[in-house]
Scaffold this motif. Structure first.
Motif, PDB file in Angstrom:
ATOM      1  N   SER A 294       0.841  -1.204   0.000  1.00  0.00           N
ATOM      2  CA  SER A 294       0.000   0.000   0.000  1.00  0.00           C
ATOM      3  C   SER A 294       0.873   1.249   0.000  1.00  0.00           C
ATOM      4  O   SER A 294       0.545   2.246  -0.653  1.00  0.00           O
ATOM      5  N   GLN A 295       1.990   1.184   0.731  1.00  0.00           N
ATOM      6  CA  GLN A 295       2.920   2.306   0.725  1.00  0.00           C
ATOM      7  C   GLN A 295       3.526   2.500  -0.670  1.00  0.00           C
ATOM      8  O   GLN A 295       3.637   3.623  -1.168  1.00  0.00           O
ATOM      9  N   LEU A 296       3.888   1.401  -1.316  1.00  0.00           N
ATOM     10  CA  LEU A 296       4.444   1.491  -2.665  1.00  0.00           C
ATOM     11  C   LEU A 296       3.420   2.087  -3.639  1.00  0.00           C
ATOM     12  O   LEU A 296       3.781   2.862  -4.531  1.00  0.00           O
ATOM     13  N   GLN A 297       2.156   1.734  -3.454  1.00  0.00           N
ATOM     14  CA  GLN A 297       1.117   2.270  -4.330  1.00  0.00           C
ATOM     15  C   GLN A 297       0.962   3.780  -4.168  1.00  0.00           C
ATOM     16  O   GLN A 297       0.529   4.467  -5.093  1.00  0.00           O
ATOM     17  N   ALA A 298       1.316   4.286  -2.993  1.00  0.00           N
ATOM     18  CA  ALA A 298       1.265   5.734  -2.780  1.00  0.00           C
ATOM     19  C   ALA A 298       2.448   6.438  -3.442  1.00  0.00           C
ATOM     20  O   ALA A 298       2.425   7.651  -3.642  1.00  0.00           O
ATOM     21  N   GLU A 304       4.288   1.304 -13.132  1.00  0.00           N
ATOM     22  CA  GLU A 304       5.638   1.269 -12.574  1.00  0.00           C
ATOM     23  C   GLU A 304       5.812   0.109 -11.608  1.00  0.00           C
ATOM     24  O   GLU A 304       6.855  -0.564 -11.611  1.00  0.00           O
ATOM     25  N   LEU A 305       4.790  -0.152 -10.806  1.00  0.00           N
ATOM     26  CA  LEU A 305       4.883  -1.250  -9.861  1.00  0.00           C
ATOM     27  C   LEU A 305       4.975  -2.587 -10.580  1.00  0.00           C
ATOM     28  O   LEU A 305       5.751  -3.468 -10.188  1.00  0.00           O
ATOM     29  N   ASP A 306       4.194  -2.761 -11.636  1.00  0.00           N
ATOM     30  CA  ASP A 306       4.266  -4.006 -12.401  1.00  0.00           C
ATOM     31  C   ASP A 306       5.637  -4.178 -13.048  1.00  0.00           C
ATOM     32  O   ASP A 306       6.127  -5.303 -13.205  1.00  0.00           O
ATOM     33  N   ASP A 377      -9.165  -4.509 -13.401  1.00  0.00           N
ATOM     34  CA  ASP A 377      -7.982  -4.581 -14.264  1.00  0.00           C
ATOM     35  C   ASP A 377      -6.794  -3.813 -13.699  1.00  0.00           C
ATOM     36  O   ASP A 377      -5.656  -4.093 -14.077  1.00  0.00           O
ATOM     37  N   ASN A 378      -7.043  -2.852 -12.817  1.00  0.00           N
ATOM     38  CA  ASN A 378      -5.952  -2.009 -12.321  1.00  0.00           C
ATOM     39  C   ASN A 378      -5.330  -2.512 -11.024  1.00  0.00           C
ATOM     40  O   ASN A 378      -4.611  -1.782 -10.347  1.00  0.00           O
ATOM     41  N   VAL A 379      -5.585  -3.769 -10.650  1.00  0.00           N
ATOM     42  CA  VAL A 379      -4.916  -4.354  -9.484  1.00  0.00           C
ATOM     43  C   VAL A 379      -3.514  -4.776  -9.908  1.00  0.00           C
ATOM     44  O   VAL A 379      -3.350  -5.543 -10.859  1.00  0.00           O
TER      45      VAL A 379
END
Length: 444
Positions: A294-298, A304-306, A377-379
């Motif tokens: 959750s921190q990374l998503q912020a 970018e995460l993928d 789709d955006n998970v």
């Protein structure tokens, strides 16, 4: 942010709860006629039945108070009910327990659905049974009974995917160092770290300045033992934190620190530092739970995460994950003595996990727990991988032990040089016994 009630606070609040239940001078709500079970399958109201004039309250933490917004709005429109979400300040769990011990209860509350935390809330006295909930069969089979149950009674409704302890890694760092295969067991996991270290890359990043995640390093090493009944043995006093299995995991953690496989500032580094280090490639791997992502998503978008962040579970003999549901994953319904409100609380849960569930997962961009409802789709892929690991996972100390001592505090002390592994194990065992006694656990 850490969401697990510390052992010292738990002793005080458990004692308050037990006293409130046994002391006739303490005012408690009158229980409904069927207080022993609360509900049966034929007692669940229709999700959209008229509730005009009924007012409900949901208690939430600072990191979960926006979770019900969309569902509450839909429920109010569909039923005519009025639902207020009240934010309880941190430390959330301690605040809830103190309030409940004095007779102050909501209709619903976010709550960590583990057996130990349901015990800490004195579930049989304070919570409605959710046995026969109409949505349970809609959940993926692996999730139907994974948590929320105490002594054979269901007290919590799982609404989001439970957190899992495992390894987050930087894909680009692995690729740059020629690591094509993910570790398949503890030995290959450490071999990978040593390969990275030899190449001048920091393998692991720890955040002992904030302390609370230190325990994950020990707990993932206990996954196979947990499958073999470790926590059942600890719960009866047959096995102790000072015995070979748990003490050995603590000693292994200390040995890896002494070997220099972690960031140099591990004793003072923070949760925020940890996220930055993995994203920018300063470190290759982090042992953490879902709140870390959750921190990374912020800090980064899904694309970018993928591209950068992956996940794999780890255990001594393979890739067994260790699940640890937190308060943002589930809701409990209280016995308030008002049968209309109690029924309305169950109705809201049925509405949430029924007609409103597809919109809920879309609104929250969260993984669906129901096979008939697709995840948005955006998970990010890492979250999908974490969720997939639940099928073969095993419960953490928080999920399976009857009490949760402050292991993480003692481990942080060890990292900072003020405790040995043996002292960590002894302090944890002593506090576990104290907590178990406060809860009235047999054998302690």
């Amino acid at each position: 942010m850490k969401r697990y009630l510390t052992g010292a606070a738990a002793v005080a609040t458990i004692t308050l709860l037990m006293t409130a239940c046994s002391d006739p001078s303490v005012d408690t709500p009158d229980a409904p006629a069927d207080a022993g079970s609360g509900t049966a399958s034929d007692e669940w109201p229709e999700p959209t039945a008229d509730l005009t004039g009924v007012e409900l309250t949901i208690w939430a933490a600072q990191n979960s108070n926006t979770v019900p917004e969309a569902v509450v709005a839909q429920f109010e429109e569909a039923t005519g009910a009025s639902v207020e979400v009240v934010t309880i300040p941190d430390p959330y769990e301690q605040g809830i327990q103190t309030k409940v011990a004095t007779g102050d209860t909501p209709d619903l509350a976010f709550w960590q659905p583990t057996a130990s935390m349901l015990t800490a809330l004195n579930a049989p006295t304070n919570l409605q049974s959710l046995d026969g909930a109409p949505w349970i069969e809609d959940l993926s089979p692996a999730l139907q009974d994974i948590t929320g149950i105490l002594d054979g009674t269901r007290y919590a409704a799982l609404i989001t995917s439970p957190a899992v302890e495992g390894v987050y890694y930087n894909k680009q760092v692995f690729e740059a160092n020629g690591i094509a295969d993910l570790p398949a067991d503890w030995e290959s996991f450490i071999d990978t770290a040593r390969t990275l270290d030899a190449a001048g890359q920091t393998p692991f990043f720890e955040m002992a300045g904030d302390r609370w995640a230190t325990q994950w390093w020990v707990q993932v090493q206990l996954a196979d033992a947990a499958k073999d009944g470790l926590w059942d043995r600890v719960n009866t006093g047959e096995e102790k934190f000072t015995d070979e299995t748990i003490l050995g995991a603590i000693e292994t953690y200390k040995a890896l620190v002494d070997e220099g496989l972690f960031n140099e500032d591990l004793a003072t580094a923070t949760f925020e530092d940890q996220g930055d280090a993995l994203l920018n490639g300063e470190a290759a791997m982090v042992v953490q739970v879902n709140s870390f992502f959750s921190q990374l998503q912020a800090k980064a978008d899904t694309a970018e995460l993928d591209e950068k962040i992956g996940f794999f579970p780890i255990s001594p003999e393979g890739n067994t994950g260790t699940f640890i549901p937190d308060q943002s994953n589930a809701l409990v319904a209280f016995k308030t003595g008002d049968q209309q409100r109690e029924a309305a609380a169950r109705q809201l849960l049925a509405f949430w996990m029924g007609a409103a569930y597809p919109a809920f997962v879309e609104d929250r961009a969260t993984i669906s727990l129901e096979d008939s409802v697709e995840s948005p789709d955006n998970v990010p892929q890492a979250l999908l991988d974490i969720h997939a690991s639940l099928e073969d996972s095993v419960g953490s100390m928080q999920a399976l032990a009857v009490a949760n001592p402050d292991l993480y505090i003692y481990l942080a002390d060890m990292i900072q040089g003020s405790a040995t592994p043996e002292q960590v194990a002894r302090q944890t065992q002593d506090q576990f016994v104290q907590l178990a006694r406060a809860q009235g656990v047999e054998g302690f």
